[in-house]
Design a protein around this motif. Structure first.
Motif, PDB file in Angstrom:
ATOM      1  N   UNK A  21       0.829  -1.211   0.000  1.00 51.82           N
ATOM      2  CA  UNK A  21       0.000   0.000   0.000  1.00 51.82           C
ATOM      3  C   UNK A  21       0.860   1.255   0.000  1.00 51.82           C
ATOM      4  N   UNK A  22       1.894   1.291   0.827  1.00 45.95           N
ATOM      5  CA  UNK A  22       2.768   2.470   0.848  1.00 45.95           C
ATOM      6  C   UNK A  22       3.375   2.670  -0.535  1.00 45.95           C
ATOM      7  N   UNK A  23       3.771   1.574  -1.175  1.00 47.91           N
ATOM      8  CA  UNK A  23       4.324   1.659  -2.523  1.00 47.91           C
ATOM      9  C   UNK A  23       3.371   2.297  -3.516  1.00 47.91           C
ATOM     10  N   UNK A  51      -5.284   9.391   3.660  1.00 45.76           N
ATOM     11  CA  UNK A  51      -5.832   8.403   2.724  1.00 45.76           C
ATOM     12  C   UNK A  51      -5.320   6.997   3.054  1.00 45.76           C
ATOM     13  N   UNK A  52      -4.046   6.888   3.381  1.00 47.63           N
ATOM     14  CA  UNK A  52      -3.450   5.612   3.753  1.00 47.63           C
ATOM     15  C   UNK A  52      -4.134   5.039   4.995  1.00 47.63           C
ATOM     16  N   UNK A  53      -4.339   5.886   6.012  1.00 49.84           N
ATOM     17  CA  UNK A  53      -5.011   5.436   7.239  1.00 49.84           C
ATOM     18  C   UNK A  53      -6.426   4.947   6.924  1.00 49.84           C
ATOM     19  N   UNK A  60      -8.651  -3.524   7.501  1.00 50.53           N
ATOM     20  CA  UNK A  60      -8.636  -4.226   8.779  1.00 50.53           C
ATOM     21  C   UNK A  60      -9.974  -4.167   9.510  1.00 50.53           C
ATOM     22  N   UNK A  61     -10.829  -3.229   9.115  1.00 50.28           N
ATOM     23  CA  UNK A  61     -12.119  -3.098   9.772  1.00 50.28           C
ATOM     24  C   UNK A  61     -12.031  -2.519  11.170  1.00 50.28           C
ATOM     25  N   UNK A  62     -11.035  -1.645  11.388  1.00 51.15           N
ATOM     26  CA  UNK A  62     -10.872  -0.994  12.691  1.00 51.15           C
ATOM     27  C   UNK A  62     -10.686   0.506  12.483  1.00 51.15           C
ATOM     28  N   UNK A  66      -4.997   8.869  11.662  1.00 55.22           N
ATOM     29  CA  UNK A  66      -3.822   9.143  10.817  1.00 55.22           C
ATOM     30  C   UNK A  66      -2.550   9.393  11.632  1.00 55.22           C
ATOM     31  N   UNK A  67      -2.696   9.931  12.823  1.00 54.70           N
ATOM     32  CA  UNK A  67      -1.514  10.192  13.659  1.00 54.70           C
ATOM     33  C   UNK A  67      -0.768   8.905  14.018  1.00 54.70           C
ATOM     34  N   UNK A  68      -1.445   7.761  13.933  1.00 57.15           N
ATOM     35  CA  UNK A  68      -0.778   6.484  14.228  1.00 57.15           C
ATOM     36  C   UNK A  68       0.390   6.241  13.283  1.00 57.15           C
TER      37      UNK A  68
END
Length: 91
Positions: A21-23, A51-53, A60-62, A66-68
């Motif tokens: 995903x990061x790629x 967007x990534x978060x 993952x359904x959780x 984004x700060x994570x």
């Protein structure tokens, strides 16, 4: 986007998915994302991180703030955190 994961997931599976995903957010990358390199070094900006978060949340359904991504700055650290969060939010 990939289908949401159901059931258990291993650390290796999660790390592989995160690397992929990061790629996708760093299209000019000439090499595979290093799971131990800080994500900020790949040039992810705040818009990409939000967007990534959201992608991680969907898969993952959780709930994932984004700060994570900044609090757990490598794929390895983020994957460990997300597995713990998934267990806690499940139950």
């Amino acid at each position: 986007m990939t289908q949401p994961v159901s059931g258990p997931i291993t650390l290796d599976e999660l790390q592989s998915w995160l690397v992929e995903r990061v790629g996708e957010y760093v299209p000019d990358l000439d090499e595979k994302v290093d799971p131990n390199q800080e994500l900020g070094e790949y040039g992810l900006d705040s818009v990409a991180v939000v967007a990534f978060a959201a992608d991680v949340e969907d898969w993952l359904g959780i709930r994932v703030e984004p700060s994570a991504v900044w609090d757990h700055p490598t794929v390895t650290q983020l994957a460990k955190f997300l597995l713990t969060e998934r267990e806690q939010q499940a139950g």
